[in-house]
Write a protein that holds these residues in place. Structure first.
Motif, PDB file in Angstrom:
ATOM      1  N   THR A 209      68.076  74.015  23.886  1.00 34.94           N
ATOM      2  CA  THR A 209      68.713  73.833  25.188  1.00 34.94           C
ATOM      3  C   THR A 209      68.380  75.001  26.096  1.00 34.94           C
ATOM      4  O   THR A 209      67.979  74.825  27.259  1.00 34.94           O
ATOM      5  CB  THR A 209      70.246  73.753  25.034  1.00 34.94           C
ATOM      6  N   TYR A 210      68.558  76.206  25.581  1.00 35.68           N
ATOM      7  CA  TYR A 210      68.346  77.397  26.403  1.00 35.68           C
ATOM      8  C   TYR A 210      66.873  77.579  26.779  1.00 35.68           C
ATOM      9  O   TYR A 210      66.566  78.031  27.896  1.00 35.68           O
ATOM     10  CB  TYR A 210      68.876  78.634  25.691  1.00 35.68           C
ATOM     11  N   THR A 211      65.976  77.262  25.872  1.00 35.45           N
ATOM     12  CA  THR A 211      64.550  77.383  26.201  1.00 35.45           C
ATOM     13  C   THR A 211      64.180  76.415  27.315  1.00 35.45           C
ATOM     14  O   THR A 211      63.482  76.787  28.276  1.00 35.45           O
ATOM     15  CB  THR A 211      63.687  77.116  24.955  1.00 35.45           C
ATOM     16  N   ASN A 212      64.653  75.170  27.221  1.00 30.36           N
ATOM     17  CA  ASN A 212      64.386  74.198  28.280  1.00 30.36           C
ATOM     18  C   ASN A 212      65.019  74.624  29.594  1.00 30.36           C
ATOM     19  O   ASN A 212      64.426  74.475  30.674  1.00 30.36           O
ATOM     20  CB  ASN A 212      64.909  72.815  27.866  1.00 30.36           C
ATOM     21  N   PHE A 213      66.248  75.145  29.510  1.00 34.18           N
ATOM     22  CA  PHE A 213      66.969  75.609  30.703  1.00 34.18           C
ATOM     23  C   PHE A 213      66.208  76.751  31.373  1.00 34.18           C
ATOM     24  O   PHE A 213      66.069  76.807  32.601  1.00 34.18           O
ATOM     25  CB  PHE A 213      68.378  76.034  30.295  1.00 34.18           C
ATOM     26  N   LEU A 214      65.699  77.672  30.563  1.00 37.59           N
ATOM     27  CA  LEU A 214      64.907  78.782  31.082  1.00 37.59           C
ATOM     28  C   LEU A 214      63.680  78.271  31.844  1.00 37.59           C
ATOM     29  O   LEU A 214      63.407  78.697  32.973  1.00 37.59           O
ATOM     30  CB  LEU A 214      64.470  79.674  29.920  1.00 37.59           C
ATOM     31  N   LEU A 215      62.949  77.354  31.220  1.00 35.44           N
ATOM     32  CA  LEU A 215      61.723  76.849  31.848  1.00 35.44           C
ATOM     33  C   LEU A 215      62.028  76.047  33.106  1.00 35.44           C
ATOM     34  O   LEU A 215      61.242  76.058  34.063  1.00 35.44           O
ATOM     35  CB  LEU A 215      60.952  75.999  30.841  1.00 35.44           C
ATOM     36  N   ALA A 216      63.170  75.363  33.122  1.00 33.00           N
ATOM     37  CA  ALA A 216      63.558  74.615  34.320  1.00 33.00           C
ATOM     38  C   ALA A 216      63.976  75.554  35.445  1.00 33.00           C
ATOM     39  O   ALA A 216      63.971  75.159  36.618  1.00 33.00           O
ATOM     40  CB  ALA A 216      64.698  73.655  33.993  1.00 33.00           C
ATOM     41  N   SER A 217      64.325  76.803  35.083  1.00 30.04           N
ATOM     42  CA  SER A 217      64.809  77.781  36.066  1.00 30.04           C
ATOM     43  C   SER A 217      63.721  78.753  36.501  1.00 30.04           C
ATOM     44  O   SER A 217      64.008  79.790  37.115  1.00 30.04           O
ATOM     45  CB  SER A 217      65.991  78.566  35.470  1.00 30.04           C
ATOM     46  N   ARG A 218      62.470  78.446  36.201  1.00 30.64           N
ATOM     47  CA  ARG A 218      61.397  79.411  36.408  1.00 30.64           C
ATOM     48  C   ARG A 218      61.137  79.741  37.880  1.00 30.64           C
ATOM     49  O   ARG A 218      60.446  80.722  38.179  1.00 30.64           O
ATOM     50  CB  ARG A 218      60.102  78.927  35.755  1.00 30.64           C
ATOM     51  N   ASP A 219      61.668  78.943  38.803  1.00 35.02           N
ATOM     52  CA  ASP A 219      61.471  79.253  40.222  1.00 35.02           C
ATOM     53  C   ASP A 219      62.504  80.246  40.742  1.00 35.02           C
ATOM     54  O   ASP A 219      62.395  80.717  41.880  1.00 35.02           O
ATOM     55  CB  ASP A 219      61.554  77.962  41.049  1.00 35.02           C
ATOM     56  N   LEU A 220      63.514  80.554  39.946  1.00 40.05           N
ATOM     57  CA  LEU A 220      64.551  81.491  40.369  1.00 40.05           C
ATOM     58  C   LEU A 220      64.016  82.918  40.338  1.00 40.05           C
ATOM     59  O   LEU A 220      63.096  83.230  39.582  1.00 40.05           O
ATOM     60  CB  LEU A 220      65.768  81.384  39.454  1.00 40.05           C
ATOM     61  N   PRO A 221      64.596  83.803  41.137  1.00 38.72           N
ATOM     62  CA  PRO A 221      64.206  85.217  41.068  1.00 38.72           C
ATOM     63  C   PRO A 221      64.439  85.765  39.670  1.00 38.72           C
ATOM     64  O   PRO A 221      65.358  85.333  38.958  1.00 38.72           O
ATOM     65  CB  PRO A 221      65.141  85.880  42.092  1.00 38.72           C
ATOM     66  N   SER A 222      63.645  86.733  39.275  1.00 34.79           N
ATOM     67  CA  SER A 222      63.735  87.280  37.921  1.00 34.79           C
ATOM     68  C   SER A 222      65.137  87.754  37.586  1.00 34.79           C
ATOM     69  O   SER A 222      65.644  87.502  36.485  1.00 34.79           O
ATOM     70  CB  SER A 222      62.747  88.439  37.764  1.00 34.79           C
ATOM     71  N   ARG A 223      65.789  88.424  38.516  1.00 33.21           N
ATOM     72  CA  ARG A 223      67.129  88.948  38.246  1.00 33.21           C
ATOM     73  C   ARG A 223      68.121  87.839  37.909  1.00 33.21           C
ATOM     74  O   ARG A 223      69.046  88.038  37.123  1.00 33.21           O
ATOM     75  CB  ARG A 223      67.628  89.736  39.453  1.00 33.21           C
ATOM     76  N   ASP A 224      67.919  86.685  38.523  1.00 34.72           N
ATOM     77  CA  ASP A 224      68.862  85.577  38.318  1.00 34.72           C
ATOM     78  C   ASP A 224      68.741  84.950  36.938  1.00 34.72           C
ATOM     79  O   ASP A 224      69.607  84.174  36.533  1.00 34.72           O
ATOM     80  CB  ASP A 224      68.648  84.494  39.386  1.00 34.72           C
ATOM     81  N   LEU A 225      67.673  85.283  36.217  1.00 27.83           N
ATOM     82  CA  LEU A 225      67.482  84.711  34.888  1.00 27.83           C
ATOM     83  C   LEU A 225      68.309  85.423  33.817  1.00 27.83           C
ATOM     84  O   LEU A 225      68.492  84.903  32.722  1.00 27.83           O
ATOM     85  CB  LEU A 225      65.998  84.771  34.500  1.00 27.83           C
ATOM     86  N   LEU A 226      68.829  86.581  34.149  1.00 26.36           N
ATOM     87  CA  LEU A 226      69.576  87.355  33.166  1.00 26.36           C
ATOM     88  C   LEU A 226      70.866  86.665  32.745  1.00 26.36           C
ATOM     89  O   LEU A 226      71.368  86.900  31.641  1.00 26.36           O
ATOM     90  CB  LEU A 226      69.878  88.752  33.720  1.00 26.36           C
ATOM     91  N   PHE A 227      71.385  85.791  33.615  1.00 26.87           N
ATOM     92  CA  PHE A 227      72.624  85.099  33.244  1.00 26.87           C
ATOM     93  C   PHE A 227      72.403  84.171  32.052  1.00 26.87           C
ATOM     94  O   PHE A 227      73.353  83.854  31.330  1.00 26.87           O
ATOM     95  CB  PHE A 227      73.174  84.307  34.439  1.00 26.87           C
ATOM     96  N   ILE A 228      71.170  83.739  31.841  1.00 28.33           N
ATOM     97  CA  ILE A 228      70.883  82.901  30.676  1.00 28.33           C
ATOM     98  C   ILE A 228      71.098  83.697  29.396  1.00 28.33           C
ATOM     99  O   ILE A 228      71.694  83.206  28.430  1.00 28.33           O
ATOM    100  CB  ILE A 228      69.441  82.354  30.755  1.00 28.33           C
ATOM    101  N   LEU A 229      70.645  84.938  29.394  1.00 32.01           N
ATOM    102  CA  LEU A 229      70.860  85.792  28.224  1.00 32.01           C
ATOM    103  C   LEU A 229      72.343  86.081  28.027  1.00 32.01           C
ATOM    104  O   LEU A 229      72.831  86.115  26.886  1.00 32.01           O
ATOM    105  CB  LEU A 229      70.086  87.102  28.383  1.00 32.01           C
ATOM    106  N   ASP A 230      73.065  86.277  29.115  1.00 31.29           N
ATOM    107  CA  ASP A 230      74.506  86.507  29.017  1.00 31.29           C
ATOM    108  C   ASP A 230      75.205  85.295  28.407  1.00 31.29           C
ATOM    109  O   ASP A 230      76.093  85.428  27.554  1.00 31.29           O
ATOM    110  CB  ASP A 230      75.097  86.798  30.396  1.00 31.29           C
ATOM    111  N   SER A 231      74.799  84.104  28.845  1.00 32.81           N
ATOM    112  CA  SER A 231      75.389  82.870  28.329  1.00 32.81           C
ATOM    113  C   SER A 231      75.108  82.724  26.841  1.00 32.81           C
ATOM    114  O   SER A 231      75.990  82.350  26.060  1.00 32.81           O
ATOM    115  CB  SER A 231      74.857  81.663  29.097  1.00 32.81           C
ATOM    116  N   MET A 232      73.877  83.034  26.425  1.00 33.10           N
ATOM    117  CA  MET A 232      73.520  82.945  25.008  1.00 33.10           C
ATOM    118  C   MET A 232      74.392  83.876  24.168  1.00 33.10           C
ATOM    119  O   MET A 232      74.846  83.507  23.080  1.00 33.10           O
ATOM    120  CB  MET A 232      72.039  83.275  24.818  1.00 33.10           C
ATOM    121  N   ALA A 233      74.634  85.074  24.691  1.00 35.15           N
ATOM    122  CA  ALA A 233      75.458  86.031  23.959  1.00 35.15           C
ATOM    123  C   ALA A 233      76.889  85.517  23.815  1.00 35.15           C
ATOM    124  O   ALA A 233      77.497  85.616  22.742  1.00 35.15           O
ATOM    125  CB  ALA A 233      75.445  87.379  24.679  1.00 35.15           C
ATOM    126  N   ARG A 234      77.412  84.930  24.887  1.00 36.68           N
ATOM    127  CA  ARG A 234      78.780  84.410  24.839  1.00 36.68           C
ATOM    128  C   ARG A 234      78.905  83.231  23.887  1.00 36.68           C
ATOM    129  O   ARG A 234      79.927  83.064  23.215  1.00 36.68           O
ATOM    130  CB  ARG A 234      79.241  83.984  26.237  1.00 36.68           C
TER     131      ARG A 234
END
Length: 324
Positions: A209-234
């Protein structure tokens, strides 16, 4: 995108064009030998051993659906998609009594082959036969993802919710994959909506899920991708080497197949030379965190790290820190 199918209404007649074989059998009998062959093919699929699958198929000249569907599953698992399609054609030619698994595996194979016409035809057949269920919908979403058909994937998710077909994390993950493979300008927004709905239903996202979500979010600024890592940790979802590799490519704005190959260290350095140093330092920090978490880094990730370290060494200024 021009739509080529007729939506998701379940028809009450079979007047539209179907395959030559259009009947469904819930219970398909098999001889002891055929049961053994099917088991061997499933084992070959599990081990991604196409040579063994070919050996088993070469000694079978029958038309039992259980055996040949297992053969299609092996082809799908081993990425021998054209071979899988040929097995399905054998089933049709031999006028075998098909079951839902045969159709759904075939639909996934034709999705991999980018054959929209065949995918749509199988789907219409399942609709006409009134056997659209959770499994069939999952296969159709998988095919939509392979075709980059975001609209169809969203349509299917809505249909499953309306019909209460038991949508689960696999369906949502596949629909998010459709976002990732789509050229739709709002693919990141749709992926976020799907992800949030998955969570709101009490489902737990996994690394796919997270890998697909990451690839779908590839147009976002780099900084905005960090929330994916935060979500994974939670959520307690641990990254793997494939996720880390993809994260580095997306975080550093590298589109696969575009620009210079990143297999060469000098190419990586050249493409990142004018990149925001804060982002480069954060990338190094994340790679170290992934390594400390026990994740075995792939060669591409280690090459990125080497290039980043070289860029840091050649930078005249003190490295900045990007807070997560």
């Amino acid at each position: 995108r021009v739509r080529t199918d007729e939506g998701l209404a379940l028809p009450t007649n079979a007047g539209r064009r179907n395959f030559a074989v259009n009947r469904i059998s819930e219970e398909i009998s098999a001889s002891d030998d055929e049961i053994l062959l099917a088991a061997e093919l499933r084992e070959a699929a599990k081990n991604a051993d196409w040579r063994e699958a070919q050996r088993v198929l070469s000694i079978y000249d029958g038309s039992n659906t259980k055996v040949l569907t297992a053969g299609m599953q092996a082809a799908l698992r081993c990425k021998k998609y054209q071979d899988g399609a040929e097995i399905f054609e054998q089933l049709k030619t031999r006028e075998a009594a098909l079951d839902v698994p045969a159709y759904t595996v075939a639909m996934k194979i034709y999705g991999k082959l980018q054959d929209t016409e065949q995918v749509d035809e199988i789907w219409r057949t399942l609709q006409d036969l009134d056997v659209v269920d959770q499994v069939a919908c999952g296969a159709r979403i998988d095919a939509a993802a392979e075709l980059g058909d975001l609209e169809k994937a969203l349509e299917l998710v809505s249909f499953m919710k309306k019909e209460r077909l038991g949508i689960d994390v696999l369906h949502f993950s596949s629909a998010i994959n459709a976002c990732a493979k789509s050229l739709h300008p709002e693919r990141a927004d749709h992926a976020l909506q799907l992800f949030n709905e998955l969570v709101s239903r009490g489902l737990k996202p996994n690394i796919i899920t997270y890998t697909n979500f990451l690839l779908a979010s590839r147009d976002l600024p780099s900084r905005d991708l960090l929330f994916i890592l935060d979500s994974m940790a939670r959520k307690g979802v641990r990254a793997n080497s494939i996720f880390v590799e993809n994260f580095m490519f997306v975080f550093l704005r590298k589109s696969r197949g575009q620009g210079r190959s990143w297999k060469n260290l000098s190419n990586i350095q050249m493409e990142l030379a004018d990149f925001d140093m804060e982002i480069l330092e954060k990338a190094l920090e994340l790679i170290e965190e992934f390594r400390n978490d026990g994740i075995r880094l792939r060669t591409s990730t280690m090459n990125i790290e080497k290039a980043l370290l070289a860029l840091r060494a050649s930078s005249p200024s003190e490295p900045a820190v990007l807070n997560a």
